[in-house]
Design a protein around this motif. Sequence first.
Motif, short mmCIF file in Angstrom:
data_model
loop_
_atom_site.label_atom_id
_atom_site.label_comp_id
_atom_site.label_asym_id
_atom_site.label_seq_id
_atom_site.Cartn_x
_atom_site.Cartn_y
_atom_site.Cartn_z
N ARG A 238 0.83 -1.21 0.00
CA ARG A 238 0.00 0.00 0.00
C ARG A 238 0.86 1.26 0.00
O ARG A 238 0.52 2.25 -0.63
CB ARG A 238 -0.95 0.00 1.20
CG ARG A 238 -2.09 -1.02 1.01
CD ARG A 238 -3.01 -1.06 2.19
NE ARG A 238 -2.29 -1.78 3.26
CZ ARG A 238 -2.32 -1.45 4.54
NH1 ARG A 238 -3.01 -0.42 4.95
NH2 ARG A 238 -1.67 -2.17 5.42
N SER A 239 1.98 1.20 0.69
CA SER A 239 2.91 2.34 0.72
C SER A 239 3.47 2.62 -0.67
O SER A 239 3.53 3.78 -1.11
CB SER A 239 4.05 2.04 1.70
OG SER A 239 5.03 3.04 1.65
N LEU B 238 2.14 1.78 -3.57
CA LEU B 238 1.07 2.28 -4.44
C LEU B 238 0.74 3.74 -4.13
O LEU B 238 0.52 4.54 -5.05
CB LEU B 238 -0.18 1.40 -4.30
CG LEU B 238 -0.03 -0.01 -4.87
CD1 LEU B 238 -1.26 -0.84 -4.55
CD2 LEU B 238 0.23 0.02 -6.36
N ALA B 239 0.73 4.12 -2.86
CA ALA B 239 0.49 5.52 -2.48
C ALA B 239 1.60 6.40 -3.04
O ALA B 239 1.35 7.49 -3.58
CB ALA B 239 0.40 5.66 -0.97
N PHE B 240 2.83 5.93 -2.95
CA PHE B 240 3.98 6.68 -3.47
C PHE B 240 3.86 6.88 -4.98
O PHE B 240 4.07 7.98 -5.49
CB PHE B 240 5.28 5.96 -3.12
CG PHE B 240 6.51 6.73 -3.49
CD1 PHE B 240 7.02 7.69 -2.64
CD2 PHE B 240 7.16 6.49 -4.69
CE1 PHE B 240 8.16 8.41 -2.98
CE2 PHE B 240 8.30 7.20 -5.04
CZ PHE B 240 8.80 8.17 -4.18
N LEU B 241 3.51 5.83 -5.69
CA LEU B 241 3.38 5.90 -7.15
C LEU B 241 2.23 6.81 -7.58
O LEU B 241 2.25 7.37 -8.67
CB LEU B 241 3.21 4.50 -7.74
CG LEU B 241 4.43 3.58 -7.62
CD1 LEU B 241 4.10 2.18 -8.12
CD2 LEU B 241 5.64 4.17 -8.36
N ARG C 79 3.11 11.59 1.62
CA ARG C 79 2.89 11.58 3.06
C ARG C 79 2.24 10.26 3.49
O ARG C 79 2.68 9.64 4.45
CB ARG C 79 2.01 12.76 3.48
CG ARG C 79 1.83 12.84 4.99
CD ARG C 79 0.83 13.92 5.39
NE ARG C 79 0.61 13.95 6.80
CZ ARG C 79 -0.07 13.07 7.51
NH1 ARG C 79 -0.61 12.04 6.91
NH2 ARG C 79 -0.22 13.18 8.80
N ASP C 80 1.19 9.86 2.79
CA ASP C 80 0.54 8.58 3.13
C ASP C 80 1.51 7.41 2.96
O ASP C 80 1.49 6.48 3.76
CB ASP C 80 -0.70 8.35 2.27
CG ASP C 80 -1.94 9.01 2.85
OD1 ASP C 80 -1.84 9.61 3.94
OD2 ASP C 80 -2.99 8.93 2.20
N ALA C 81 2.33 7.47 1.92
CA ALA C 81 3.29 6.38 1.68
C ALA C 81 4.22 6.22 2.87
O ALA C 81 4.49 5.11 3.33
CB ALA C 81 4.08 6.65 0.41
N ILE C 82 4.71 7.33 3.39
CA ILE C 82 5.60 7.28 4.55
C ILE C 82 4.85 6.83 5.79
O ILE C 82 5.35 6.03 6.58
CB ILE C 82 6.28 8.64 4.78
CG1 ILE C 82 7.26 8.92 3.64
CG2 ILE C 82 6.99 8.70 6.12
CD1 ILE C 82 7.81 10.32 3.60
N MET C 83 3.64 7.34 5.98
CA MET C 83 2.86 6.99 7.17
C MET C 83 2.42 5.53 7.17
O MET C 83 2.34 4.91 8.22
CB MET C 83 1.64 7.91 7.31
CG MET C 83 2.00 9.36 7.55
SD MET C 83 3.09 9.62 8.96
CE MET C 83 2.01 9.21 10.31
N ILE C 84 2.14 4.99 5.99
CA ILE C 84 1.73 3.58 5.93
C ILE C 84 2.91 2.69 6.31
O ILE C 84 2.80 1.85 7.20
CB ILE C 84 1.19 3.21 4.53
CG1 ILE C 84 -0.12 3.94 4.26
CG2 ILE C 84 1.00 1.70 4.41
CD1 ILE C 84 -0.61 3.85 2.83
N ASN C 85 4.02 2.84 5.61
CA ASN C 85 5.23 2.09 5.94
C ASN C 85 6.40 2.62 5.12
O ASN C 85 6.45 2.42 3.91
CB ASN C 85 5.06 0.59 5.68
CG ASN C 85 6.18 -0.22 6.30
OD1 ASN C 85 7.27 0.27 6.53
ND2 ASN C 85 5.90 -1.48 6.56
#
Length: 135
Positions: free
Chosen positions: A53-54, A56-59, A64-70
């Motif tokens: 999920r991190s 996919l959020a980054f892509l 911010r979500d990518a870092i917060m997820i993992n």
Amino acid sequence: MIDKKNKLYRITGIVCFLGLLWLGLIHYSEADATVCPIKLATGYPCPSCGSSRSILAFLKGDFRDAIMINPLGIVSLIIIICIILLLLIDIVFKKDLYYRTYSYVEQFLKTNKLISILLILLILANWIWNIKKGL
């Protein structure tokens, strides 16, 4: 050395392909089920839980979500991209850059125990963070 090199290239190629396939399936899937054997067995996330999920959020540009997820997801993505590029360079130009890079990193981590310990501590800290945030 040739057999060791070929084995490394085959395994790495298969793992990268399966990882990209997994990301594609997750991206186009509506399911939100976990496949982490540690989380399924214990109820607690592993250090890499949320990495897909991190990534996919980054892509998607949601850094911010990518870092917060993992944050390990972003690190994994960078490593995957580097590995794929090195493999492609080796295939196209008939080089052994990936093998030499892999061997160098392996030797570096063996001889620099402090760096290895720090990396392990970062992964443990990430694991604790995953548990604390209820991933």
